[in-house]
Design a protein around this motif. Structure first.
Motif, mmCIF file in Angstrom:
data_model
loop_
_atom_site.group_PDB
_atom_site.id
_atom_site.type_symbol
_atom_site.label_atom_id
_atom_site.label_comp_id
_atom_site.label_asym_id
_atom_site.label_seq_id
_atom_site.Cartn_x
_atom_site.Cartn_y
_atom_site.Cartn_z
ATOM 1 N N LYS A 17 13.351 16.895 11.412
ATOM 2 C CA LYS A 17 12.434 16.704 10.281
ATOM 3 C C LYS A 17 12.725 15.388 9.566
ATOM 4 C CE LYS A 17 10.731 18.940 6.100
ATOM 5 N NZ LYS A 17 10.827 20.094 5.218
ATOM 6 N N HIS A 21 8.840 10.919 10.723
ATOM 7 C CA HIS A 21 7.861 10.165 9.940
ATOM 8 C C HIS A 21 7.866 8.736 10.463
ATOM 9 C CE1 HIS A 21 5.922 8.100 6.635
ATOM 10 N NE2 HIS A 21 5.450 9.274 6.263
ATOM 11 N N ARG A 24 10.171 6.325 8.639
ATOM 12 C CA ARG A 24 11.602 6.559 8.850
ATOM 13 C C ARG A 24 12.025 6.093 10.242
ATOM 14 N NH1 ARG A 24 10.273 10.930 5.286
ATOM 15 N NH2 ARG A 24 10.069 12.501 6.903
ATOM 16 N N HIS A 56 12.232 7.405 1.557
ATOM 17 C CA HIS A 56 12.529 7.582 2.981
ATOM 18 C C HIS A 56 14.025 7.424 3.239
ATOM 19 C CE1 HIS A 56 8.485 8.159 4.325
ATOM 20 N NE2 HIS A 56 8.077 6.983 3.862
#
Length: 116
Positions: A17, A21, A24, A56
């Motif tokens: 997780k 993104h 990231r 982030h």
């Protein structure tokens, strides 16, 4: 017992997780490309607002994927690749099971999943 068995499902999910993104991933790739730790230039390199980059980085630091050390007047960030090893182990197991497992129970035929 391999490393994967000593890491809980929740821990693996948290690692996945944390990197799940695009910004990231971009930060991780940026840190990989630099031979030493970097600080403020992350914002300009990533092209996002400072507050967004900070959020982030906070997520990556919480997952211990990125470390930050204070070098006044800035914070210097670097990767902690060891933290990603449990995820790497899982992905390697998945990849090797697909390569060596000729007896799959389901096959794709004409964009339809068919079970044997």
């Amino acid at each position: 017992m391999n490393k994967l068995n000593s890491v809980s499902n929740d821990q693996l999910a948290a690692i996945a997780k944390a990197i799940a993104h695009p910004a990231r991933i971009q930060i991780i790739r940026l840190l990989l490309s630099k031979p030493s730790c970097i600080g403020g230039e992350i914002t300009s390199e990533v092209g996002l607002a400072q507050s967004t980059v900070s959020e982030h980085l906070r997520i990556l630091k919480t997952a211990e994927i990125v470390t930050g050390e204070i070098e006044h007047p800035r914070v210097c960030y670097s990767l902690n690749p060891e933290q990603l090893l449990p995820l790497l182990d899982l992905l390697q197991q998945i990849a090797s099971s697909q390569v060596t497992n000729d007896e799959t129970c389901c096959v794709s035929a004409n964009d339809t999943l068919m079970c044997k």
